[in-house]
Design an enzyme around this catalytic site. Sequence first.
Site, PDB file in Angstrom:
ATOM      1  N   LYS A 127       7.631  -0.784   8.602  1.00 32.40           N
ATOM      2  CA  LYS A 127       8.746  -0.800   7.666  1.00 32.40           C
ATOM      3  C   LYS A 127       8.668   0.450   6.799  1.00 32.40           C
ATOM      4  CE  LYS A 127       9.659  -1.953   3.583  1.00 32.40           C
ATOM      5  NZ  LYS A 127      10.563  -0.847   3.217  1.00 32.40           N
ATOM      6  N   GLU A 169      -3.670   1.839   0.217  1.00 32.46           N
ATOM      7  CA  GLU A 169      -3.853   3.185  -0.340  1.00 32.46           C
ATOM      8  C   GLU A 169      -2.862   3.282  -1.482  1.00 32.46           C
ATOM      9  OE1 GLU A 169      -3.478   6.477  -1.522  1.00 32.46           O
ATOM     10  OE2 GLU A 169      -2.691   7.225   0.385  1.00 32.46           O
ATOM     11  N   CYS A 181       0.035  10.780  -4.069  1.00 31.63           N
ATOM     12  CA  CYS A 181      -0.915   9.830  -4.637  1.00 31.63           C
ATOM     13  C   CYS A 181      -2.127  10.553  -5.195  1.00 31.63           C
ATOM     14  CB  CYS A 181      -1.327   8.795  -3.603  1.00 31.63           C
ATOM     15  SG  CYS A 181      -1.938   9.518  -2.091  1.00 31.63           S
ATOM     16  N   GLU A 209       0.144   6.549 -13.762  1.00 34.11           N
ATOM     17  CA  GLU A 209       0.612   7.393 -12.662  1.00 34.11           C
ATOM     18  C   GLU A 209       2.091   7.701 -12.882  1.00 34.11           C
ATOM     19  OE1 GLU A 209       1.085   5.787  -8.511  1.00 34.11           O
ATOM     20  OE2 GLU A 209      -0.085   7.565  -8.017  1.00 34.11           O
TER      21      GLU A 209
HETATM   22  P1  NAI Z   1       6.623   0.878  -3.912  1.00 36.43           P
HETATM   23  O1  NAI Z   1       5.186   0.583  -3.957  1.00 36.43           O
HETATM   24  O2  NAI Z   1       7.573  -0.145  -4.425  1.00 36.43           O
HETATM   25  O3  NAI Z   1       7.081   1.226  -2.407  1.00 36.43           O
HETATM   26  C1  NAI Z   1       6.239   1.481  -1.324  1.00 36.43           C
HETATM   27  C2  NAI Z   1       6.648   0.639  -0.115  1.00 36.43           C
HETATM   28  O4  NAI Z   1       6.447  -0.728  -0.418  1.00 36.43           O
HETATM   29  C3  NAI Z   1       8.112   0.762   0.293  1.00 36.43           C
HETATM   30  O5  NAI Z   1       8.207   0.709   1.705  1.00 36.43           O
HETATM   31  C4  NAI Z   1       8.731  -0.485  -0.307  1.00 36.43           C
HETATM   32  O6  NAI Z   1       9.877  -0.912   0.371  1.00 36.43           O
HETATM   33  C5  NAI Z   1       7.608  -1.491  -0.126  1.00 36.43           C
HETATM   34  N1  NAI Z   1       7.658  -2.641  -1.012  1.00 36.43           N
HETATM   35  C6  NAI Z   1       8.165  -2.720  -2.275  1.00 36.43           C
HETATM   36  N2  NAI Z   1       8.048  -3.967  -2.761  1.00 36.43           N
HETATM   37  C7  NAI Z   1       7.457  -4.706  -1.797  1.00 36.43           C
HETATM   38  C8  NAI Z   1       7.058  -6.064  -1.696  1.00 36.43           C
HETATM   39  N3  NAI Z   1       7.256  -6.922  -2.700  1.00 36.43           N
HETATM   40  N4  NAI Z   1       6.460  -6.496  -0.560  1.00 36.43           N
HETATM   41  C9  NAI Z   1       6.242  -5.640   0.450  1.00 36.43           C
HETATM   42  N5  NAI Z   1       6.612  -4.353   0.422  1.00 36.43           N
HETATM   43  C10 NAI Z   1       7.205  -3.872  -0.684  1.00 36.43           C
HETATM   44  O7  NAI Z   1       6.862   2.240  -4.682  1.00 36.43           O
HETATM   45  P2  NAI Z   1       8.225   2.766  -5.352  1.00 36.43           P
HETATM   46  O8  NAI Z   1       8.903   1.684  -6.124  1.00 36.43           O
HETATM   47  O9  NAI Z   1       9.023   3.454  -4.345  1.00 36.43           O
HETATM   48  O10 NAI Z   1       7.632   3.801  -6.385  1.00 36.43           O
HETATM   49  C11 NAI Z   1       7.164   3.330  -7.645  1.00 36.43           C
HETATM   50  C12 NAI Z   1       5.897   4.008  -8.050  1.00 36.43           C
HETATM   51  O11 NAI Z   1       4.896   3.699  -7.119  1.00 36.43           O
HETATM   52  C13 NAI Z   1       5.920   5.528  -8.070  1.00 36.43           C
HETATM   53  O12 NAI Z   1       6.439   6.014  -9.260  1.00 36.43           O
HETATM   54  C14 NAI Z   1       4.474   5.840  -7.891  1.00 36.43           C
HETATM   55  O13 NAI Z   1       3.812   5.743  -9.118  1.00 36.43           O
HETATM   56  C15 NAI Z   1       3.980   4.751  -6.984  1.00 36.43           C
HETATM   57  N6  NAI Z   1       3.910   5.179  -5.574  1.00 36.43           N
HETATM   58  C16 NAI Z   1       2.703   5.561  -5.081  1.00 36.43           C
HETATM   59  C17 NAI Z   1       2.599   6.007  -3.789  1.00 36.43           C
HETATM   60  C18 NAI Z   1       1.301   6.460  -3.221  1.00 36.43           C
HETATM   61  O14 NAI Z   1       1.288   7.165  -2.241  1.00 36.43           O
HETATM   62  N7  NAI Z   1       0.200   6.041  -3.781  1.00 36.43           N
HETATM   63  C19 NAI Z   1       3.776   6.126  -2.910  1.00 36.43           C
HETATM   64  C20 NAI Z   1       5.000   5.651  -3.502  1.00 36.43           C
HETATM   65  C21 NAI Z   1       5.040   5.213  -4.804  1.00 36.43           C
END
Ligand code: NAI
Length: 498
Positions: free
Chosen positions: A191, A267, A301, A400
């Site tokens: 996904k 991660e 990240c 972050e």
């Molecule tokens: P997110 O953690 O919500 O999204 C990452 C993935 O998780 C996406 O595919 C999303 O559809 C999925 N996801 C979201 N809610 C979910 C749930 N309840 N169950 C299963 N999958 C779910 O990140 P978002 O909202 O795009 O970004 C928010 C913050 O997260 C950013 O500002 C950043 O701080 C952090 N982030 C960190 C990342 C990293 O590489 N460590 C990557 C993306 C975001």
Amino acid sequence: MAIAEDLEISKFLNGRPKQLFIGGKWVDSASGKTFNTLDPSTGEVLAKVAEGDVEDIDRAVLAARRAHNTGIWCDLPPSERAKVLWRAGDLIEERAMEFAQLDSLDNGKPINEMLLFDVPLTAATFRYYAGWVTKLHGETQQTSFPGRYLSYTLRQPIGVVGAIIPWNFPLMMAAWKVAPALACGNPVVLKPAEQTPLSALLLAEILAEADLPPGVFNVVPGFGETAGARLASHPDVDKIAFTGSTAVGKLIARAAAESNLKRVSLELGGKSPNIVFADADIARAASGAFLGIFFNQGQVCTAGSRLYVQEKIYDETVDEVTKMAANVHMGPGIDPMTQMGPLVSEEQMERVLGYIQQGQDEGARLISGGSRATDLGKGYFVKPTVFADVDGSMAIAKEEIFGPVLAAIPFSTEEDLIAKANDSIYGLVAGVWTRDIKRAHRVAHALQAGIVYVNCYNVADPATPWGGHKQSGWGRELGPYALDLYTELKNVIVDIAE
Ligand code: NAI
Ligand code: MG
């Protein structure tokens, strides 16, 4: 759709809505719904994509389960499986420009970074794991009664793997999960992030062309709260590999615990210290500090968002970084002249601008950037921002931000530095800049981080482990370490006494 006709990717983009890829076929979502993915440099619609939900995840998991049970992938001779992964690497390289244009448009990132970093690293990841397919093996154990019990281990596929990935490196994040999962003989349901679903679909096309059997790789674009949540709590998924926010990582761990205790690797976030000692090569350290935070618009990240500089060279180093930030050429990622593109979405831009405001409110000294680049139109551009004299208690030093915002913090002694650097709920990466070889190793030893860079930053390689301490996650991706994430270990004990 304002996509230039002469882009190599225009055919892919200008067709019908993008479909889901399930069981080797392109299909509409069960609900028939679609969602828009945007070009963040303009805010305009880039493509319509079928919106996967619970029923679609269920279909994809069923297809993966069937593929697994029939053994069409895991029972192939290892060399045949290796060939498919190697060929995938070749095809990704052949179609590098299409992948580069696609993620550059969908995410906003500079196309040169796609061509120099994301795409080659993606191809290399498939090739690296192609090499492992023929080398997966167990071990024999010397038991207390060697004449009686023969004991050996088998490494077997874990089963159906669900991969949930973020939007910051859409293609590469897919590869970091899909390549080792496939190498270990598992089928995958991927996904992608709702902001950047397109390159995962092109990857599905490539893997089919590389002769991956149907059902072994399935892609269901959709939203996190619906499709993502279903994958995490699905009773017939054996493992979830997740990259994203720490908050969602915790939801995934909970969903796994409350469903079938599927294996989980995470991660997650970071607030990584990039540390410059007074004996460092200042010019190199400053450019390392600059790239450490502004690469990929800071949406990394591992971003070196806390810049610790020893007092004696603090002003000079921070000046140097600020000069570089002021000279960055911003623009749409698809323009080859662009060094920094827009943030991925309006939501992300607002979040980052909110932190910039908070930094000012809490008394940090804003010395560069600090606002949206409105001269670039409606895109989500935020100027590279540097705060000086930040205090460790401020939100911009603790949380972050995931955007182009650097918090520079002076330090006096090594001891003082280590306490400050480790004072974080995260522990993903740290950077150390020094010419003193003993100090480099001593500090690397003391830092709580999954990766410590010495006189470099943001280097990634398929052979080296990736992951963090503390709330930066569980497990290590890449290298041989990922093989542990995608196999189950079985111990066979045989009574061989007469
Ligand atoms: P997110 O953690 O919500 O999204 C990452 C993935 O998780 C996406 O595919 C999303 O559809 C999925 N996801 C979201 N809610 C979910 C749930 N309840 N169950 C299963 N999958 C779910 O990140 P978002 O909202 O795009 O970004 C928010 C913050 O997260 C950013 O500002 C950043 O701080 C952090 N982030 C960190 C990342 C990293 O590489 N460590 C990557 C993306 C975001
Ligand atoms: Mg997009």
